[in-house]
Write an enzyme that holds these catalytic residues in place. Structure first.
Site, PDB file in Angstrom:
ATOM      1  N   ASP A   1       9.078   1.748   1.938  1.00 52.22           N
ATOM      2  CA  ASP A   1       8.368   2.987   2.280  1.00 52.22           C
ATOM      3  C   ASP A   1       6.847   2.796   2.385  1.00 52.22           C
ATOM      4  OD1 ASP A   1       8.330   5.609   3.021  1.00 52.22           O
ATOM      5  OD2 ASP A   1       8.649   6.463   1.032  1.00 52.22           O
TER       6      ASP A   1
ATOM      7  N   LYS B   1      13.145  10.163  -0.046  1.00 49.05           N
ATOM      8  CA  LYS B   1      11.686  10.245  -0.049  1.00 49.05           C
ATOM      9  C   LYS B   1      11.187  10.702  -1.422  1.00 49.05           C
ATOM     10  CE  LYS B   1       8.823   9.768   3.405  1.00 49.05           C
ATOM     11  NZ  LYS B   1       8.573   8.457   3.947  1.00 49.05           N
TER      12      LYS B   1
ATOM     13  N   LYS C   1      -0.007  15.802   9.545  1.00 41.92           N
ATOM     14  CA  LYS C   1       0.616  16.197   8.275  1.00 41.92           C
ATOM     15  C   LYS C   1      -0.399  16.820   7.316  1.00 41.92           C
ATOM     16  CE  LYS C   1       2.829  13.556   4.713  1.00 41.92           C
ATOM     17  NZ  LYS C   1       3.683  12.384   4.654  1.00 41.92           N
TER      18      LYS C   1
ATOM     19  N   LYS D   1       5.062   2.329  -0.923  1.00 48.49           N
ATOM     20  CA  LYS D   1       5.132   3.366  -1.962  1.00 48.49           C
ATOM     21  C   LYS D   1       5.970   2.967  -3.164  1.00 48.49           C
ATOM     22  CE  LYS D   1       6.101   7.353   0.458  1.00 48.49           C
ATOM     23  NZ  LYS D   1       5.254   7.570   1.595  1.00 48.49           N
TER      24      LYS D   1
HETATM   25  P1  NAD Z   1      10.292   9.093  13.969  1.00 51.14           P
HETATM   26  O1  NAD Z   1      11.422   9.978  13.656  1.00 51.14           O
HETATM   27  O2  NAD Z   1       9.296   9.544  14.976  1.00 51.14           O
HETATM   28  O3  NAD Z   1      10.814   7.678  14.454  1.00 51.14           O
HETATM   29  C1  NAD Z   1      11.977   7.096  13.992  1.00 51.14           C
HETATM   30  C2  NAD Z   1      12.725   6.495  15.157  1.00 51.14           C
HETATM   31  O4  NAD Z   1      13.858   5.808  14.658  1.00 51.14           O
HETATM   32  C3  NAD Z   1      13.258   7.537  16.145  1.00 51.14           C
HETATM   33  O5  NAD Z   1      12.823   7.213  17.443  1.00 51.14           O
HETATM   34  C4  NAD Z   1      14.778   7.421  16.007  1.00 51.14           C
HETATM   35  O6  NAD Z   1      15.438   7.665  17.221  1.00 51.14           O
HETATM   36  C5  NAD Z   1      14.934   5.996  15.550  1.00 51.14           C
HETATM   37  N1  NAD Z   1      16.166   5.657  14.824  1.00 51.14           N
HETATM   38  C6  NAD Z   1      16.866   6.345  13.908  1.00 51.14           C
HETATM   39  N2  NAD Z   1      17.913   5.630  13.452  1.00 51.14           N
HETATM   40  C7  NAD Z   1      17.861   4.441  14.073  1.00 51.14           C
HETATM   41  C8  NAD Z   1      18.641   3.264  14.019  1.00 51.14           C
HETATM   42  N3  NAD Z   1      19.708   3.194  13.231  1.00 51.14           N
HETATM   43  N4  NAD Z   1      18.294   2.219  14.784  1.00 51.14           N
HETATM   44  C9  NAD Z   1      17.201   2.278  15.601  1.00 51.14           C
HETATM   45  N5  NAD Z   1      16.434   3.377  15.701  1.00 51.14           N
HETATM   46  C10 NAD Z   1      16.751   4.435  14.944  1.00 51.14           C
HETATM   47  O7  NAD Z   1       9.589   8.796  12.580  1.00 51.14           O
HETATM   48  P2  NAD Z   1       8.172   8.104  12.284  1.00 51.14           P
HETATM   49  O8  NAD Z   1       7.176   9.176  12.061  1.00 51.14           O
HETATM   50  O9  NAD Z   1       7.898   7.060  13.295  1.00 51.14           O
HETATM   51  O10 NAD Z   1       8.468   7.439  10.858  1.00 51.14           O
HETATM   52  C11 NAD Z   1       9.371   6.362  10.784  1.00 51.14           C
HETATM   53  C12 NAD Z   1       9.783   6.102   9.363  1.00 51.14           C
HETATM   54  O11 NAD Z   1       8.656   5.693   8.602  1.00 51.14           O
HETATM   55  C13 NAD Z   1      10.389   7.301   8.651  1.00 51.14           C
HETATM   56  O12 NAD Z   1      11.499   6.911   7.885  1.00 51.14           O
HETATM   57  C14 NAD Z   1       9.297   7.730   7.750  1.00 51.14           C
HETATM   58  O13 NAD Z   1       9.763   8.386   6.589  1.00 51.14           O
HETATM   59  C15 NAD Z   1       8.670   6.406   7.402  1.00 51.14           C
HETATM   60  N6  NAD Z   1       7.320   6.589   6.897  1.00 51.14           N
HETATM   61  C16 NAD Z   1       6.332   7.083   7.693  1.00 51.14           C
HETATM   62  C17 NAD Z   1       5.055   7.258   7.180  1.00 51.14           C
HETATM   63  C18 NAD Z   1       3.912   7.768   8.006  1.00 51.14           C
HETATM   64  O14 NAD Z   1       2.832   7.930   7.540  1.00 51.14           O
HETATM   65  N7  NAD Z   1       4.089   7.992   9.271  1.00 51.14           N
HETATM   66  C19 NAD Z   1       4.811   6.946   5.846  1.00 51.14           C
HETATM   67  C20 NAD Z   1       5.838   6.447   5.067  1.00 51.14           C
HETATM   68  C21 NAD Z   1       7.086   6.256   5.608  1.00 51.14           C
END
Ligand code: NAD
Length: 532
Positions: free
Chosen positions: A312, A361, A416, A488
């Site tokens: 994370d 989360k 956010k 995290k």
């Molecule tokens: P998002 O939903 O925009 O992107 C995730 C992508 O993954 C989507 O395009 C979805 O279609 C794809 N997906 C889902 N399952 C899949 C699979 N099995 N194989 C391939 N692709 C798959 O989300 P995001 O904002 O890009 O965040 C991505 C991840 O990072 C999330 O889990 C989020 O919790 C984590 N995260 C993000 C942040 C941040 O600051 N943006 C911080 C910590 C963690």
């Protein structure tokens, strides 16, 4: 003969008998000095000084490095691709504030520095960018690809994400159009039901062994087609629910591989990607909170001596928390409660509006102050003391109340909002309330972390070590806890303490990079400024 020169273009040249620049890398001797502390029968702490001699070897050839993102069509995935391309092609764009140049702001490696030492003539500190400490890949040079269950081409996926300015997107379209993510694995039970409508780019069937083999083949072919020397696979796809840990299924490497063969329900897509990477000998990093690294997966990485890191991304609220909570506890102030509230409108928020994904989360966000609390038995009574005092058995020591709320508010998109209240006890029964309101594009925080994780993981695959008296150099331990600063809920070597404190995590990395150059960490002792 050994040439005593730093690698070509290297900014730093260590002049010391214990640091040798060889044709293919840097060999450095380092003594790890510490203290062993035991409690005697009289309750006193006995401290013995420890010294362990190591030799590190850092291969200097970086070569061509690939970065495969799982979830490349998401907000983070498309922002990584766009940032890489804008920097590589030096694309600037108009905003309402004027012309904006591309950059890597927010990247520890590309935009922060380390204090290397003191200039004896001026008496002033000399700082260098972290990227100059050892040979590291430049993020402009990554060869980037990836998978997504959504088959939308990357120019449209970037538009869907609504993260970057339109004038930049407009110029990136020619570079991103036509790039379609590789089809991926979709087990609907692991992510929120509200994601089903974007799942149109799938590897067919429900045979998990066949899925594993397909992902392995994708990794191999990406490596071959692009003539890569090294490759990192990183999960930035949706947050999954936790996988249940079931004895006989995912508790050992052997059982986990058998569970894949029998397509067991509890094997998640992210674990399939991790196994595929391990079996292909490439590093795998998990940027989401779920327990991808079930015990069997960690054991598999150990067996294959390959590298894993997670979990994370520590991008915003939690990063600040790991600074503020430490500040309070180290200042001798006692946090009584930490209440965290978030709302966000992107697809990540939509997925997290489902209870089981939110739970993953919640777990990863909640553990972040544990080490600081455990380090201060003056403020927080340990379990044994509570047990003694109350007569009831306490398994856990005193701890601040800590809650985390996340809500999906579509209107705010990727921007956010995170609100944190720190409620603490002061001198003589006083109380202090501190509120932090944090607002920014989530993906612009996560993207530089993705570059850092990939750059540092790649570097760590080129570092080997031997202890004094050992003949052979060997790779570092499989779980790359040196990546903790970006994570995290850092995964660490079983049996060792997790470090959440951001400053300790940064120090750890800094000291390690210095050790690989044979430099002892001078820390903040600054003796020369304290003596006559
Ligand atoms: P998002 O939903 O925009 O992107 C995730 C992508 O993954 C989507 O395009 C979805 O279609 C794809 N997906 C889902 N399952 C899949 C699979 N099995 N194989 C391939 N692709 C798959 O989300 P995001 O904002 O890009 O965040 C991505 C991840 O990072 C999330 O889990 C989020 O919790 C984590 N995260 C993000 C942040 C941040 O600051 N943006 C911080 C910590 C963690």
């Amino acid at each position: 003969a050994t040439a005593k020169r730093s690698p070509e273009g290297g900014l730093i040249q260590v002049e010391s008998e214990s640091t040798v620049y060889e044709e293919d890398g840097i060999r450095a001797k380092f003594v790890d000095r510490g203290a062993a502390v035991t409690k005697g029968p009289d309750g006193r702490l006995k401290v013995t000084k420890t010294e362990n001699a190591y030799e590190f070897f850092t291969k200097s050839k970086v070569g061509r490095v690939g970065l495969l993102l799982v979830g490349i069509g998401g907000n983070n995935g498309t922002t990584v691709m766009a940032t890489h391309l804008a920097n590589k092609h030096n694309i600037s764009w108009h905003t309402k504030n004027g012309i904006q140049q591309p950059n890597y702001i927010g990247s520890l490696v590309r935009a922060s520095t380390i204090r290397l030492g003191v200039n004896p003539e001026t008496g002033k500190d000399v700082h260098v960018p972290i990227s100059e400490m050892l040979p590291m890949v430049h993020p402009n040079d990554f060869v980037i690809g990836g998978w997504d269950i959504s088959g939308v081409e990357l120019d449209q996926a970037m538009a869907r994400a609504q993260v970057l300015d339109w004038d930049l997107q407009r110029q990136l379209v020619p570079h991103m159009a036509g790039i379609k993510p590789m089809p991926s694995i979709y087990y609907p039970d692991f992510i929120a039901a509200n994601q089903a409508d974007r799942a149109d780019n799938l590897i067919p069937g429900d045979d998990k062994q066949a899925h594993l083999e397909r992902i392995r083949a994708d990794i191999r072919s990406f490596k071959e087609t692009n003539s890569l020397d090294n490759l990192v696979v990183l999960w930035t796809a949706n947050t999954e629910r936790y996988a249940e840990i079931i004895p006989g299924v995912n508790d050992t490497a052997k059982n986990l591989l058998a569970a894949v063969k029998s397509s067991h329900d509890e094997v998640s897509p992210s674990t399939i990607f991790a196994i595929a990477s391990i079996l292909e000998g490439v590093a795998f990093i998990n940027g989401s909170p779920q327990n991808t690294f079930v015990p069997g997966c960690i054991e598999l990485a150990e067996k294959h001596k390959t590298f894993i890191g997670g979990d994370d991304f520590k991008s915003g609220q939690t990063k600040v928390k790991s600074v503020l909570a430490e500040f309070l506890v180290n200042a001798g102030i006692k946090p009584l409660s930490i209440s965290s509230y978030n709302h966000l409108g992107n697809n990540d928020g939509k997925n997290l509006s489902s209870q089981r994904q939110f739970r993953s989360k919640e777990i990863s966000k909640s553990s972040v102050v544990d080490d600081m609390v455990a380090a201060n038995a003056v403020l927080f009574k340990p379990a044994e003391e509570l047990t003694k005092e109350t007569g009831e058995v306490h398994k856990k020591g005193e701890h601040p109340d800590h809650i985390v709320v996340i809500k999906h508010v579509p209107a705010v998109g990727d921007s956010k909002r995170a609100i944190d209240e720190y409620y603490s006890e002061l001198l003589m029964g006083g109380r202090n309330v501190m509120n932090i309101f944090n607002e920014c594009e989530d993906s612009l925080l996560a993207t530089p972390l993705i570059f850092d994780l990939a750059i540092l993981a790649e570097l760590l695959t080129r570092i080997t070590y031997r202890r004094e008296g050992e003949a052979e150099f060997q790779p570092l331990y499989s779980v790359l806890s040196l990546l903790s600063y970006m994570l995290k809920a850092p995964l660490v070597k079983p049996g060792t303490d997790v470090v959440n404190s951001l400053s300790r995590q940064r120090n750890g990395l800094e000291m390690f990079l210095k050790a690989c150059l044979g430099l002892e960490n001078q820390g903040d002792l600054l003796l020369s400024s304290r003596v006559w």
